[in-house]
Design a protein around this motif. Structure first.
Motif, short mmCIF file in Angstrom:
data_model
loop_
_atom_site.label_atom_id
_atom_site.label_comp_id
_atom_site.label_asym_id
_atom_site.label_seq_id
_atom_site.Cartn_x
_atom_site.Cartn_y
_atom_site.Cartn_z
N GLU A 59 0.86 -1.19 0.00
CA GLU A 59 0.00 0.00 0.00
C GLU A 59 0.89 1.23 0.00
O GLU A 59 1.56 1.53 0.99
N GLU A 60 0.96 1.93 -1.15
CA GLU A 60 1.73 3.17 -1.21
C GLU A 60 1.30 4.02 -2.40
O GLU A 60 0.86 3.49 -3.42
N THR A 61 1.43 5.33 -2.24
CA THR A 61 1.05 6.24 -3.33
C THR A 61 2.24 6.54 -4.23
O THR A 61 2.06 6.86 -5.40
N ASP A 62 3.48 6.45 -3.69
CA ASP A 62 4.68 6.66 -4.51
C ASP A 62 5.23 5.29 -4.86
O ASP A 62 5.85 4.63 -4.03
N TRP B 133 -0.03 -1.12 -11.61
CA TRP B 133 1.26 -1.73 -11.97
C TRP B 133 1.61 -1.31 -13.39
O TRP B 133 0.73 -1.07 -14.21
N GLN B 134 2.89 -1.18 -13.66
CA GLN B 134 3.30 -0.66 -14.97
C GLN B 134 4.76 -0.93 -15.25
O GLN B 134 5.55 -1.26 -14.36
N ALA B 135 5.14 -0.74 -16.53
CA ALA B 135 6.55 -0.80 -16.95
C ALA B 135 7.21 0.54 -16.65
O ALA B 135 6.54 1.57 -16.49
N ASP B 136 8.54 0.54 -16.59
CA ASP B 136 9.28 1.79 -16.36
C ASP B 136 9.56 2.52 -17.69
O ASP B 136 9.04 2.13 -18.74
N GLY C 243 1.72 -0.88 -6.72
CA GLY C 243 1.23 -0.44 -5.41
C GLY C 243 -0.25 -0.18 -5.43
O GLY C 243 -0.82 0.17 -6.48
N HIS C 244 -0.87 -0.37 -4.27
CA HIS C 244 -2.31 -0.06 -4.18
C HIS C 244 -2.54 1.06 -3.18
O HIS C 244 -1.66 1.37 -2.35
N GLN C 245 -3.68 1.68 -3.28
CA GLN C 245 -4.06 2.76 -2.37
C GLN C 245 -5.57 2.85 -2.30
O GLN C 245 -6.29 2.21 -3.08
N HIS D 117 -1.35 -0.09 -16.00
CA HIS D 117 -2.41 -1.04 -15.63
C HIS D 117 -2.99 -0.68 -14.28
O HIS D 117 -2.28 -0.16 -13.41
N LEU D 118 -4.24 -1.02 -14.09
CA LEU D 118 -4.82 -0.89 -12.74
C LEU D 118 -6.09 -1.71 -12.61
O LEU D 118 -6.72 -2.08 -13.60
N LYS D 119 -6.38 -1.99 -11.35
CA LYS D 119 -7.67 -2.56 -10.98
C LYS D 119 -8.30 -1.57 -10.04
O LYS D 119 -7.62 -0.97 -9.21
N VAL D 120 -9.60 -1.36 -10.16
CA VAL D 120 -10.29 -0.44 -9.26
C VAL D 120 -11.61 -1.06 -8.84
O VAL D 120 -12.26 -1.75 -9.63
#
Ligand code: FE
Length: 214
Positions: free
Chosen positions: A79-82, A115-118, A132-134, A160-163
């Protein structure tokens, strides 16, 4: 005598008229100021947030489109925003927005897992860099500190994300895209409804996207 009463009445009339017109002018100035404020803050359709925030939020009321999850999701992200680590490749991006219901009401405590590539197009498949999730705050807002991803294989850059509203409700699996890239046209998963609204600022790239969930 008659003349002085007449001129007194006339003067009173002039005073009344002056007071009336000055109050109208003040009223219209106030209204113009309000209009200026709302046109600066809104773009297309907009709605106030919970009556508590003055920020105007873009919301179509249409559920955010789902697209494929892809092969690189890892569950149980921190769990983090950064989500970037020191030295992570890529231009810094701050992505912000709201999670809303179909009536455009902001949803507090909604869960988002990114989640994502750099910036070189690589995923961290052994750890949780750029994963990371938040949860949204009381105003339904999220903020992600990350980097602009690069393309990899045949994929245009995407995040990518799940919400989900909460753990009892359906998940949306989706991807966000960078506007204006030629590679978007050749990507079969790309959807222009999933483009981030992107702008350059003194503190780096600022992206905005609002999610609407069931
Ligand atoms: Fe991907």
């Amino acid at each position: 005598m008659k003349g002085s009463i007449l001129s007194l009445l006339l003067a009173f009339g002039v005073l009344l008229a002056a007071a009336y017109f000055s109050s109208r002018t003040l009223g219209s100035i106030n209204l113009e100021n309000q209009n200026d404020k709302s046109s600066n803050e809104s773009s297309s359709s907009s709605q106030n947030v919970a009556g508590e925030s003055t920020e105007v939020v873009d919301c179509s009321g249409e559920i955010t489109p789902s697209v494929t999850e892809g092969p690189y999701y890892i569950a149980n992200s921190p769990e983090e925003t950064d989500i970037s680590e020191p030295g992570t490749k890529g231009e810094q991006l701050t992505l912000t927005g709201y999670v809303l219901d179909q009536n455009c009401n902001p949803l507090a405590n909604a869960w988002i897992d990114f989640w994502q590539a750099d910036g070189d197009g690589n995923y961290d498949n052994n750890g949780y860099n750029l994963r990371g999730h938040q949860y949204t705050d009381l105003e339904g807002r999220y903020e992600l500190l990350t980097v602009i991803p690069a393309e990899y294989e045949n994929r245009t850059p995407h995040i990518h994300l799940k919400v989900a509203k909460n753990n009892q409700t359906p998940l949306i699996n989706t991807q966000l895209f960078i506007p204006g890239l030629d590679s978007n046209k050749n990507d079969s998963i790309y959807n222009d409804d999933l483009e981030i609204q992107l702008e350059d600022s003194e503190s780096g790239m600022i992206g905005k996207f609002n999610f609407v969930v069931d």
